[in-house]
Design an enzyme around this catalytic site. Structure first.
Site, mmCIF file in Angstrom:
data_model
loop_
_atom_site.group_PDB
_atom_site.id
_atom_site.type_symbol
_atom_site.label_atom_id
_atom_site.label_comp_id
_atom_site.label_asym_id
_atom_site.label_seq_id
_atom_site.Cartn_x
_atom_site.Cartn_y
_atom_site.Cartn_z
ATOM 1 N N CYS A 167 -2.122 -3.125 8.112
ATOM 2 C CA CYS A 167 -1.974 -3.988 6.932
ATOM 3 C C CYS A 167 -0.712 -4.840 6.989
ATOM 4 O O CYS A 167 -0.741 -6.026 6.629
ATOM 5 C CB CYS A 167 -1.996 -3.139 5.665
ATOM 6 S SG CYS A 167 -3.561 -2.249 5.434
ATOM 7 N N LYS A 201 -7.295 -3.800 -3.109
ATOM 8 C CA LYS A 201 -8.008 -4.536 -2.062
ATOM 9 C C LYS A 201 -8.768 -3.573 -1.165
ATOM 10 O O LYS A 201 -8.482 -2.379 -1.111
ATOM 11 C CB LYS A 201 -7.010 -5.341 -1.213
ATOM 12 C CG LYS A 201 -5.983 -4.485 -0.478
ATOM 13 C CD LYS A 201 -4.984 -5.334 0.277
ATOM 14 C CE LYS A 201 -3.921 -4.483 0.971
ATOM 15 N NZ LYS A 201 -4.435 -3.613 2.031
ATOM 16 N N ASP A 230 0.789 -1.240 0.000
ATOM 17 C CA ASP A 230 0.000 0.000 0.000
ATOM 18 C C ASP A 230 0.822 1.291 0.000
ATOM 19 O O ASP A 230 0.453 2.281 0.649
ATOM 20 C CB ASP A 230 -0.954 0.021 1.196
ATOM 21 C CG ASP A 230 -1.898 -1.170 1.223
ATOM 22 O OD1 ASP A 230 -1.953 -1.913 0.230
ATOM 23 O OD2 ASP A 230 -2.572 -1.364 2.245
#
Length: 204
Positions: free
Chosen positions: A117, A83, A17
């Site tokens: 994450c 996602k 990310d």
């Protein structure tokens, strides 16, 4: 005398990310990007497969362009998946990862956020039986205080918390491997940046 062999046989790189919209929100974001750039250069030399994700790309933007993921002169990823889940280990990425083969792997994780994450990705990989390296100079969060707490938890869960240089030398394992000269060049190229990144991200 046996020919030199790499110490890590099945490494993989997970980039979590690293997107445009997070530049101003994440503590020392440019340092995380810099460490990731070093890992990507190494991955091209050592043939390490790369997996990347974005979190809600339509809202939070593309992966940072300076990483060069899937660019003509950059690094081709095995999967570059958008996602909504926090873990990177969503079905589309799992499919590409498992296509590498049945072997347990040594997965190195960089990106954000360390306590969300990165943590959930690491836990999922550990549950599958993979060895996971989380780079202290390659992860961060919006609140810097979250980082050492997350790293302590992941260490307790069984992940290896280490640095980018340590991981790269462990990947090689022997100065006699064919790629060592190129890898030494990468380490030298990023020498000043590595010092800065360690000072910024590993001072807790």
């Amino acid at each position: 005398m046996a020919a030199p062999a790499r110490r890590l046989v099945h490494p993989a790189l997970f980039i979590c990310d690293l997107q445009e919209k997070f530049r101003s929100a994440i503590y020392e974001f440019p340092k995380v990007v810099s460490t990731t750039q070093k890992l990507l250069k190494a991955s091209k030399i050592l043939g390490i497969p790369v997996f990347a994700t974005t979190q809600l790309r339509a809202k939070l933007g593309e992966t940072c362009p300076e990483l060069g993921l899937d660019a003509p002169d950059g690094v081709l990823t095995k999967a570059h998946v958008d996602k909504s889940a926090f873990s990177m280990f969503v079905p589309e990425l799992q499919k590409a990862f498992h296509e590498l083969g049945p072997e347990k792997r040594e997965v190195v994780v960089v990106g954000i956020e360390s306590h969300i994450c990165v943590t959930q990705t690491t836990l999922d990989l550990l549950r599958e039986g993979h060895k996971v390296y989380v780079l202290a100079d390659g992860v961060s969060s919006c609140n810097q205080q979250e980082v050492p707490i997350a790293l302590a938890r992941l260490r307790a869960e069984g992940a290896v918390v280490t640095t980018s240089e340590s991981f790269l030398y462990e990947c090689m394992g022997d100065a006699g491997i064919a790629e060592f000269r190129q890898m030494a060049g990468v380490v030298k190229e990023f020498s000043a940046a590595t010092k800065e990144n360690l000072s910024a991200l590993c001072k807790f």
